[in-house]
Enzyme design. Structure first.
Site, PDB file in Angstrom:
ATOM      1  N   GLY A   1       0.752  -1.244   0.000  1.00 33.55           N
ATOM      2  CA  GLY A   1       0.000   0.000   0.000  1.00 33.55           C
ATOM      3  C   GLY A   1       0.783   1.295   0.000  1.00 33.55           C
ATOM      4  O   GLY A   1       0.200   2.367  -0.199  1.00 33.55           O
TER       5      GLY A   1
ATOM      6  N   GLU B   1       3.767  -6.809   1.699  1.00 32.53           N
ATOM      7  CA  GLU B   1       3.337  -7.149   0.328  1.00 32.53           C
ATOM      8  C   GLU B   1       3.313  -5.914  -0.564  1.00 32.53           C
ATOM      9  O   GLU B   1       2.260  -5.541  -1.082  1.00 32.53           O
ATOM     10  CB  GLU B   1       1.924  -7.750   0.360  1.00 32.53           C
ATOM     11  CG  GLU B   1       1.745  -8.950   1.247  1.00 32.53           C
ATOM     12  CD  GLU B   1       0.268  -9.299   1.473  1.00 32.53           C
ATOM     13  OE1 GLU B   1      -0.614  -8.492   1.098  1.00 32.53           O
ATOM     14  OE2 GLU B   1       0.011 -10.364   2.033  1.00 32.53           O
TER      15      GLU B   1
ATOM     16  N   GLY C   1       3.548  -3.722  -3.850  1.00 27.60           N
ATOM     17  CA  GLY C   1       3.494  -3.930  -5.297  1.00 27.60           C
ATOM     18  C   GLY C   1       3.885  -2.646  -6.008  1.00 27.60           C
ATOM     19  O   GLY C   1       4.933  -2.545  -6.643  1.00 27.60           O
ATOM     20  N   ARG C   2       3.054  -1.622  -5.833  1.00 32.99           N
ATOM     21  CA  ARG C   2       3.219  -0.375  -6.570  1.00 32.99           C
ATOM     22  C   ARG C   2       4.582   0.271  -6.348  1.00 32.99           C
ATOM     23  O   ARG C   2       5.206   0.757  -7.284  1.00 32.99           O
ATOM     24  CB  ARG C   2       2.129   0.598  -6.147  1.00 32.99           C
ATOM     25  CG  ARG C   2       2.045   1.858  -6.999  1.00 32.99           C
ATOM     26  CD  ARG C   2       1.103   2.874  -6.379  1.00 32.99           C
ATOM     27  NE  ARG C   2      -0.161   2.341  -5.974  1.00 32.99           N
ATOM     28  CZ  ARG C   2      -1.264   2.328  -6.734  1.00 32.99           C
ATOM     29  NH1 ARG C   2      -1.235   2.857  -7.932  1.00 32.99           N
ATOM     30  NH2 ARG C   2      -2.391   1.814  -6.278  1.00 32.99           N
TER      31      ARG C   2
ATOM     32  N   ARG D   1      -5.546   3.274 -15.902  1.00 36.84           N
ATOM     33  CA  ARG D   1      -5.598   3.996 -14.628  1.00 36.84           C
ATOM     34  C   ARG D   1      -6.224   5.402 -14.726  1.00 36.84           C
ATOM     35  O   ARG D   1      -7.049   5.758 -13.887  1.00 36.84           O
ATOM     36  CB  ARG D   1      -4.209   4.066 -13.968  1.00 36.84           C
ATOM     37  CG  ARG D   1      -3.588   2.674 -13.723  1.00 36.84           C
ATOM     38  CD  ARG D   1      -2.406   2.692 -12.784  1.00 36.84           C
ATOM     39  NE  ARG D   1      -2.814   3.058 -11.446  1.00 36.84           N
ATOM     40  CZ  ARG D   1      -2.691   4.245 -10.927  1.00 36.84           C
ATOM     41  NH1 ARG D   1      -2.117   5.219 -11.623  1.00 36.84           N
ATOM     42  NH2 ARG D   1      -3.126   4.494  -9.725  1.00 36.84           N
TER      43      ARG D   1
ATOM     44  N   CYS E   1     -12.931   4.522 -28.966  1.00 33.42           N
ATOM     45  CA  CYS E   1     -14.165   5.258 -29.241  1.00 33.42           C
ATOM     46  C   CYS E   1     -15.012   5.523 -28.016  1.00 33.42           C
ATOM     47  O   CYS E   1     -16.165   5.085 -27.951  1.00 33.42           O
ATOM     48  CB  CYS E   1     -14.955   4.515 -30.297  1.00 33.42           C
ATOM     49  SG  CYS E   1     -13.985   4.394 -31.792  1.00 33.42           S
TER      50      CYS E   1
ATOM     51  N   TYR F   1       0.358  -1.854 -12.349  1.00 32.82           N
ATOM     52  CA  TYR F   1      -1.055  -1.777 -12.733  1.00 32.82           C
ATOM     53  C   TYR F   1      -1.211  -1.155 -14.121  1.00 32.82           C
ATOM     54  O   TYR F   1      -2.169  -0.440 -14.387  1.00 32.82           O
ATOM     55  CB  TYR F   1      -1.867  -1.020 -11.670  1.00 32.82           C
ATOM     56  CG  TYR F   1      -1.680  -1.603 -10.278  1.00 32.82           C
ATOM     57  CD1 TYR F   1      -2.132  -2.880  -9.998  1.00 32.82           C
ATOM     58  CD2 TYR F   1      -1.019  -0.896  -9.273  1.00 32.82           C
ATOM     59  CE1 TYR F   1      -1.936  -3.445  -8.734  1.00 32.82           C
ATOM     60  CE2 TYR F   1      -0.826  -1.451  -8.006  1.00 32.82           C
ATOM     61  CZ  TYR F   1      -1.283  -2.724  -7.751  1.00 32.82           C
ATOM     62  OH  TYR F   1      -1.098  -3.282  -6.508  1.00 32.82           O
TER      63      TYR F   1
HETATM   64  N1  LLP Z   1      -1.652  -6.932  -0.719  1.00 27.35           N
HETATM   65  C1  LLP Z   1      -2.966  -7.033  -1.000  1.00 27.35           C
HETATM   66  C2  LLP Z   1      -3.785  -7.992  -0.262  1.00 27.35           C
HETATM   67  C3  LLP Z   1      -3.537  -6.201  -1.986  1.00 27.35           C
HETATM   68  O1  LLP Z   1      -4.841  -6.292  -2.251  1.00 27.35           O
HETATM   69  C4  LLP Z   1      -2.719  -5.281  -2.689  1.00 27.35           C
HETATM   70  C5  LLP Z   1      -3.272  -4.409  -3.722  1.00 27.35           C
HETATM   71  C6  LLP Z   1      -1.346  -5.239  -2.367  1.00 27.35           C
HETATM   72  C7  LLP Z   1      -0.860  -6.082  -1.379  1.00 27.35           C
HETATM   73  C8  LLP Z   1      -0.384  -4.324  -3.049  1.00 27.35           C
HETATM   74  O2  LLP Z   1      -0.675  -2.986  -2.854  1.00 27.35           O
HETATM   75  P1  LLP Z   1       0.342  -1.868  -3.395  1.00 27.35           P
HETATM   76  O3  LLP Z   1       1.624  -1.981  -2.607  1.00 27.35           O
HETATM   77  O4  LLP Z   1       0.571  -2.148  -4.833  1.00 27.35           O
HETATM   78  O5  LLP Z   1      -0.358  -0.615  -3.170  1.00 27.35           O
HETATM   79  N2  LLP Z   1      -5.244  -1.224  -9.739  1.00 27.35           N
HETATM   80  C9  LLP Z   1      -5.098  -0.220  -8.695  1.00 27.35           C
HETATM   81  C10 LLP Z   1      -4.446  -0.778  -7.449  1.00 27.35           C
HETATM   82  C11 LLP Z   1      -5.157  -1.977  -6.852  1.00 27.35           C
HETATM   83  C12 LLP Z   1      -4.478  -2.511  -5.629  1.00 27.35           C
HETATM   84  C13 LLP Z   1      -5.112  -3.782  -5.193  1.00 27.35           C
HETATM   85  N3  LLP Z   1      -4.486  -4.436  -4.100  1.00 27.35           N
HETATM   86  C14 LLP Z   1      -4.326   0.977  -9.259  1.00 27.35           C
HETATM   87  O6  LLP Z   1      -3.970   0.965 -10.437  1.00 27.35           O
HETATM   88  O7  LLP Z   1      -4.105   1.944  -8.554  1.00 27.35           O
END
Ligand code: LLP
Length: 421
Positions: A239, A275, A277-278, A314, A346, A375
């Protein structure tokens, strides 16, 4: 910091001019920097170095096998949310005991796949799921290691669609019911409780909601231990946000986050799992696109580019901001021009930016969307029958296509016209 910088007036990915890649693979395409990926991953490792920990990359952000191999080789674990992601992680060489399975709707088939293939833990999100996992594990004569995802009812102050820790969100079990649910789990012989899990949302630009959630987790750890449960691992989710708009205030760094985790949870003697990701993938990638036309509207100019909402959803989906920069560095003092940046799809939602001040551009110029490594490609579709765009990985002065652009025949051949038509 990332490795997409101007050198001699040209935008580079590490030591490769992006224009060279465009000439080789055509536009649009995604380009990732290996050094940026590993740097961001290492920032989290360093941030948690004072504690027993594992960084499990949330591969939903970018799950190309080459990226998983790159991070897996650095020692990263993986957070997966589907059987498909589990298979990808294993195909990239990540051992099962470094894979965490998250998600609210795991099927029995997915549970079986992970149990037989090897799994570090399941993050269980409901009692029906707990029962199902117990049944699958018993049918295989196995015991499934679990953490229960709790919903701490905390507003992460982020976009509505990516907030996950409020009581109206579908995720986790209410923290107020945690004792009851853990007591139930302890009666199920196919499960072994090892920890607690929480994830309150994505693109958080402030540590306060994290800290509030982790405090609740710390308190719950003490309560559950007093109830006789062996809580040895805390999964803190992902997050942490990234600076999409560079002119804005910077979000906290992984080191700030790690110091907070140490301060709030460091004394519990638990292994810490995160965890992200981003933060690992986002600024490790760009999307390169070509200007097809500059169209003069009645009251604005449209920059019509060859990337569209199907390639990068996005902005259309979350109103997200991405920096868009020309591949040729504008001369100092170049006066900016206002554009609406749009794709060829379109619908009016196919708009990347409105009233964006950019250096003057013309047909044939190349632009890069920054912060497109997370993403981006994973959320792409073939809407308007636009084939998925290629992905390229750069490391130093070398680059490779890590997912090729499909041919139109490949795209068409996936459909079948029934004989009787
Ligand atoms: N762990 C769980 C259980 C999650 O649901 C998520 C993201 C993460 C970790 C990783 O979160 P991060 O570190 O990436 O913020 N498509 C959206 C983002 C969806 C995130 C969903 N869950 C966007 O483009 O902003």
């Amino acid at each position: 910091m990332d490795h997409f910088l101007y050198r001699n007036g040209q935008l580079y990915a590490e030591d490769v001019p992006l224009a060279d890649i465009a000439a080789a693979v055509g536009t649009p395409f995604y380009c990732y920097s290996a050094a940026t990926f590993t740097r961001h991953y290492q920032l989290f490792v360093d941030a948690l170095s004072g504690m027993d920990h594992l960084v499990c990359y949330a591969m939903k952000a970018n799950s190309n096998l080459a990226i998983l191999k790159l991070l897996g080789d650095q020692g990263a674990g993986m957070d997966v949310v589907s059987g498909g992601e589990y298979r990808r992680a294993r195909a990239a060489g990540v051992p099962g005991d470094k894979i965490v399975f998250s998600g609210v709707g795991k099927t029995a088939d997915e549970m079986r796949l992970a149990l037989t293939g090897g799994i570090r833990q399941f993050n269980v999100e409901s009692e029906p799921e707990m029962e199902a996992l117990n049944a699958v594990a018993l049918s295989l004569n196995m015991v499934a290691p679990i953490a229960v995802r709790v919903n701490p009812d905390i507003d992460a102050n982020t976009h509505e669609k990516i907030a996950t820790g409020r009581k109206e969100d579908k995720f986790g079990i209410p923290i107020s019911r945690a004792r009851e649910v853990y007591a139930h789990a302890a009666t199920l012989p196919g499960l072994k409780i090892i920890g607690i899990d929480v994830h309150i949302g994505s693109q958080l630009v402030d540590l306060a909601p994290f800290e509030a959630a982790y405090r609740k987790l710390g308190e719950l750890t003490a309560v559950l231990r007093a109830d006789g449960h062996d809580i040895t691992r805390l999964d803190l989710g992902g997050g942490l946000g990234i600076p999409y708009e560079r002119s804005n205030a910077d979000p906290p760094l992984p080191s700030d986050y790690g110091a907070m985790v140490q301060r709030v949870l460091g004394d519990l003697g638990c292994e810490i799992e995160i965890e992200p990701g981003r933060l690992i993938a986002g600024n490790s990638g760009v999307l390169v696109s070509d200007v097809i036309y500059v169209k003069q509207g009645e009251d604005r100019d449209f920059l019509i580019i060859d990337a569209a909402m199907n390639d990068l959803i996005r902005p259309a989906m979350y109103g997200a901001y991405h920096d868009i920069v020309p591949l040729v560095e504008p001369a100092p003092g170049t006066e900016k021009h206002m554009y609406d940046v749009v794709g060829p799809v379109c619908e009016s939602g196919d708009t990347f930016a409105k009233r964006r001040a950019m250096p003057p551009l013309k047909a044939g110029d190349l632009v890069a969307f920054r912060s497109a490594g997370a993403y981006g490609a994973v959320m792409a579709s073939e809407y308007n029958s636009r084939p998925l765009i290629p992905e390229v990985l750069v490391s130093g002065d070398q680059f490779a296509v890590i997912r090729a652009r499909p041919t139109f025949d490949e795209m068409l051949n996936r459909d079948t016209i029934p004989e009787w038509l």
